[in-house]
Motif scaffolding. Structure first.
Motif, mmCIF file in Angstrom:
data_model
loop_
_atom_site.group_PDB
_atom_site.id
_atom_site.type_symbol
_atom_site.label_atom_id
_atom_site.label_comp_id
_atom_site.label_asym_id
_atom_site.label_seq_id
_atom_site.Cartn_x
_atom_site.Cartn_y
_atom_site.Cartn_z
ATOM 1 N N GLN A 93 0.958 -1.311 -0.120
ATOM 2 C CA GLN A 93 -0.046 0.124 0.006
ATOM 3 C C GLN A 93 0.732 1.281 0.252
ATOM 4 O OE1 GLN A 93 -3.462 0.364 -0.147
ATOM 5 N NE2 GLN A 93 -3.721 -2.024 -0.187
ATOM 6 N N ILE A 94 2.051 1.346 0.925
ATOM 7 C CA ILE A 94 2.837 2.640 0.925
ATOM 8 C C ILE A 94 3.566 2.826 -0.427
ATOM 9 C CG2 ILE A 94 2.627 2.461 3.426
ATOM 10 C CD1 ILE A 94 5.724 1.356 3.290
ATOM 11 N N GLY A 95 3.798 3.964 -0.496
ATOM 12 C CA GLY A 95 4.574 4.725 -1.735
ATOM 13 C C GLY A 95 6.082 4.729 -1.361
ATOM 14 N N GLU A 96 6.587 6.161 -1.446
ATOM 15 C CA GLU A 96 7.933 6.442 -1.415
ATOM 16 C C GLU A 96 8.034 6.845 0.199
ATOM 17 O OE1 GLU A 96 8.683 9.910 -3.465
ATOM 18 O OE2 GLU A 96 9.118 8.900 -5.550
ATOM 19 N N PRO A 97 9.241 6.413 0.744
ATOM 20 C CA PRO A 97 10.725 6.034 0.085
ATOM 21 C C PRO A 97 10.976 4.456 -0.165
ATOM 22 C CG PRO A 97 10.992 6.500 2.473
ATOM 23 C CD PRO A 97 9.569 6.592 2.262
ATOM 24 N N LEU A 98 9.807 3.726 0.270
ATOM 25 C CA LEU A 98 9.933 2.259 0.144
ATOM 26 C C LEU A 98 10.121 1.909 -1.382
ATOM 27 C CD1 LEU A 98 10.126 -0.374 1.665
ATOM 28 C CD2 LEU A 98 7.702 -0.503 1.319
ATOM 29 N N LEU A 110 11.582 -1.339 -5.564
ATOM 30 C CA LEU A 110 11.526 -1.499 -4.136
ATOM 31 C C LEU A 110 13.040 -1.003 -3.608
ATOM 32 C CD1 LEU A 110 10.123 -2.390 -1.667
ATOM 33 C CD2 LEU A 110 11.357 -4.636 -1.891
ATOM 34 N N HIS A 111 12.886 -0.046 -2.740
ATOM 35 C CA HIS A 111 14.181 0.511 -2.364
ATOM 36 C C HIS A 111 14.867 -0.530 -1.336
ATOM 37 C CE1 HIS A 111 17.181 3.067 -0.507
ATOM 38 N NE2 HIS A 111 16.971 4.039 -1.348
ATOM 39 N N ASP A 112 15.929 -1.381 -1.589
ATOM 40 C CA ASP A 112 16.298 -2.561 -0.798
ATOM 41 C C ASP A 112 16.733 -2.074 0.577
ATOM 42 O OD1 ASP A 112 16.623 -5.243 -0.712
ATOM 43 O OD2 ASP A 112 18.756 -4.862 -0.872
ATOM 44 N N GLU A 174 14.047 -8.953 -5.797
ATOM 45 C CA GLU A 174 13.202 -8.892 -7.003
ATOM 46 C C GLU A 174 11.811 -8.561 -6.473
ATOM 47 O OE1 GLU A 174 13.147 -11.748 -10.377
ATOM 48 O OE2 GLU A 174 11.132 -12.015 -10.051
ATOM 49 N N ALA A 175 11.228 -7.409 -6.600
ATOM 50 C CA ALA A 175 10.143 -7.042 -6.071
ATOM 51 C C ALA A 175 9.261 -6.123 -7.263
ATOM 52 C CB ALA A 175 10.376 -6.393 -4.964
ATOM 53 N N GLY A 305 14.088 -13.000 -3.000
ATOM 54 C CA GLY A 305 15.480 -12.937 -3.436
ATOM 55 C C GLY A 305 15.791 -14.040 -4.585
ATOM 56 N N VAL A 306 16.387 -13.741 -5.572
ATOM 57 C CA VAL A 306 16.714 -14.812 -6.653
ATOM 58 C C VAL A 306 18.150 -14.696 -7.163
ATOM 59 C CG1 VAL A 306 16.157 -15.077 -9.092
ATOM 60 C CG2 VAL A 306 14.337 -13.850 -7.613
#
Length: 649
Positions: A93-98, A110-112, A174-175, A305-306
């Motif tokens: 649901q949430i946006g930045e900074p994630l 996705l900001h790891d 990988e998201a 994770g890949v």
């Protein structure tokens, strides 16, 4: 970080606090055990599978099946499921900074670092510097997480806590996430995900070898509210050149509000000291919100994770970008199933004949001017089974024992598998068969390749068996909004010393790929099918094409190049023993069939582009400079290599 969720329903904004839901929905340790007393002493044996997987007796599954019967393990998995559901709701649901919006204005990444800061445990290398009681008992107390006692008493009763997300290590993040309105009731979507047989059928283009290892808590009958089960599966692409992603995970379903449901998965390998695989599933799944008009708003999250080291070169761009296994592919599968069910259930819709006289010549008086409702349903059911079988047999799952076509020269990237059926499967012809496949990169957009291959009248341009013969689409049934998404009966007209033949074809296209699957059908079987016969008794070996973009394209656009998978499945008429290696002459013949098909498809598409440019030239002949620039951008110069390997000059 705001834990409130903004969920819009018909222009009304509604805020839901996960912890308020948790406090209401979760019981204390004793009441929870009392509610599920029938399972308190052990885990129900839900080891079941679909799609040919059957009971998975791998060492990992056996270990998990035994281990999850321990009460401490059950409580740990349940505690982790609560954390996973919380994380799913927040990350979806949430946006930045994630989530970081890329330059194209569409793609999110996705900001790891933000993710690890918010959701992952302390780095294992630093655990030695932290008191044991903190790492064991307080790892999950995030600084921004409310901690109402009535929501965590159950977790606090456990002596050991499973880390919310283990360090991925060498695996790369990988998201992706995707939201769509699906014309389907929320409970039907929940059942598609929680029932392993439905999951296998409805997501056959993604899922292979699904197995329920055990049901920890059965939840509410009919709604799956509170169901927690341990599963294993493989996620695949429609090509033998990309290995499937094998994963063992827990799946938890919860009704979060009157109109909101959540289904979340999370990997369990770390709990059982299993070997690290090429894929590890962080909390992933979907939020399903019922809309007033009966549709559902589905927000899907894929996060994991890949290991990309074993990916074939031509597939690295689309796989490493996250597009190939991303959320859009799962959403597209649900949307496609909703379209298919709508086509199947439309009352009094008849198939359309392009030329009714053709059908009369085949069946005489067995068929009227229109196909009956039951005949139409039989066609759709057979076409659906044909597509599912193709998806099951063309991928890189461990159940498909593909072998390189080593006996043939120039057969790089060609794979072959032999199968034998002695009557165990009534849906397949009796005897031995050969399936062979390859994947190539073509310098043409997906849409152009799909339109060419799905047009049955153009089949003589690439099918050696149909050369110099007339093929017509005798009848078709629309199965989607796009004109080329349809089930068709293709008739090959008779020729000297060659009888008439019929093909059943199923074609569809979605934002992640396009598919054309077909199989020859006996004239008598087709006549029976259209006259209330049983489609399950029609034996067939599906062949066809899967077309993916070389790399992700912006919505409404198309990749300049495409990845084409060709798969043929034919009867083996040789007298060789079942399971033996293909003799060299057979391997050479298989190699020639694939190579000739790829060459013919490329030549036909290139000729089509040249014809389009020739038509445009007459329009642009008054502005040659502008045309020269446009022609260069539309015509892709390529060099043709033997056996279907192409590269751009």
């Amino acid at each position: 970080m705001d834990l409130g969720l903004q969920l819009d329903v018909d222009a009304n904004v509604k805020t839901i606090d996960f912890f308020q839901i948790s406090a209401h929905a979760q019981q204390s340790h004793e009441s929870f055990r009392a509610q599920h007393s029938s399972q308190a002493s052990g885990v129900s044996d839900g080891a079941s599978g679909s799609g040919g997987g059957g009971r998975d007796v791998s060492a990992t599954n056996l270990l998990m099946r035994v281990s999850i019967t321990a009460e401490k393990t059950r409580r740990s998995i349940f505690g982790k499921s609560l954390d996973a559901m919380e994380e799913l709701m927040m990350v979806a649901q949430i946006g930045e900074p994630l989530w970081q919006l890329q330059d194209d204005g569409v793609t999110e990444v996705l900001h790891d670092s933000e993710y690890r800061r918010a959701f992952q445990k302390l780095d294992p290398t630093l655990q030695a510097l932290v008191p044991g009681e903190v790492t064991d008992n307080e790892w999950w107390r995030l600084s921004n997480r409310p901690n109402p006692s009535n929501a965590v008493d159950f977790l606090n009763s456990s002596l050991e806590h499973v880390p919310r997300n283990p360090a991925i290590g060498r695996l790369k993040t990988e998201a992706s996430r995707e939201t769509a309105i699906i014309n389907m009731d929320r409970l039907r979507i929940v059942a598609m995900l929680m029932d392993v047989d439905q999951w296998s059928i409805n997501f056959s283009n993604v899922v292979a070898k699904p197995t329920v290892i055990g049901v920890l808590y059965p939840g509410t009958p009919g709604t799956y509210d509170g169901t927690l089960q341990v599963m294993s599966a493989e996620f695949h692409m429609p090509t033998a050149l990309v290995p499937a992603r094998s994963v063992s995970f827990a799946r938890y379903c919860k009704q979060l509000d009157r109109d909101l449901w959540g289904v979340v998965d999370f990997s369990l390998e770390c709990m059982f000291n299993c070997a690290i695989r090429n894929y590890q599933r962080r909390p992933s799944g979907c939020l399903i919100q019922q809309l007033p008009n009966g549709s559902s708003k589905v927000t899907w999250l894929e996060n994991g994770g890949v290991d990309y080291t074993s990916i074939h070169t031509i597939y690295k761009p689309i796989v490493s970008s996250g597009f190939a296994f991303g959320a859009k592919r799962w959403i597209s599968a649900i949307s496609r199933q909703a379209e298919w069910l709508q086509a199947l259930m439309v009352p009094k819709q008849i198939a359309t004949y392009n030329n009714a006289n053709i059908i009369f010549m085949i069946f005489g008086l067995l068929c009227t001017a229109v196909i009956s409702q039951s005949g139409r349903e039989n066609l759709l059911k057979l076409a659906e089974r044909m597509m599912k079988t193709y998806m099951k047999e063309v991928n890189g799952s461990t159940s498909n024992m593909w072998s390189p076509l080593l006996a043939a020269s120039g057969a790089q990237d060609m794979k072959v598998i032999t199968r034998t059926d002695y009557g165990e499967d009534i849906e397949k012809p009796y005897g031995s068969s050969i399936a062979f496949t390859t994947s190539v990169r073509l310098p043409f957009p997906v849409k152009k390749v799909f339109n060419f291959l799905s047009n049955g009248t153009l089949r003589p341009k690439w099918d050696a068996l149909a050369q110099e013969r007339v093929i017509r689409e005798a009848t078709y049934i629309p199965t989607g909004a796009k004109p080329a998404t349809r089930v068709s009966i293709m008739q090959v007209e008779p020729a000297p010393n060659r009888p008439s033949a019929l093909y059943l074809q199923n074609s569809y296209s979605d934002p992640t790929g396009s598919y054309i699957v077909y199989a020859p059908v006996d004239l008598g079987a087709m006549a029976s099918l259209l006259n209330d016969g049983n489609p399950d008794l029609v034996a067939m070996l599906p062949s066809g094409f899967a077309i993916l973009p070389e790399k992700p394209a912006v919505p409404g656009g198309d990749s300049r190049r495409s990845l084409l998978t060709i798969a043929f499945h034919i009867m083996d008429v040789s007298a060789r023993p079942p399971g033996s290696i293909l003799p060299r002459n057979v391997a050479e013949e298989v190699c020639k069939i694939i190579s000739a098909t790829v060459d013919a498809i490329h030549a036909a598409l290139e000729a089509s582009i040249r014809a389009e440019i020739h038509r445009e030239r007459r329009v642009w002949n008054m502005r040659p400079n502008v045309y020269a620039s446009k022609a260069r951008s539309d015509l892709y110069e390529i060099q043709l290599y033997p056996h279907g390997n192409y590269t751009e000059l």
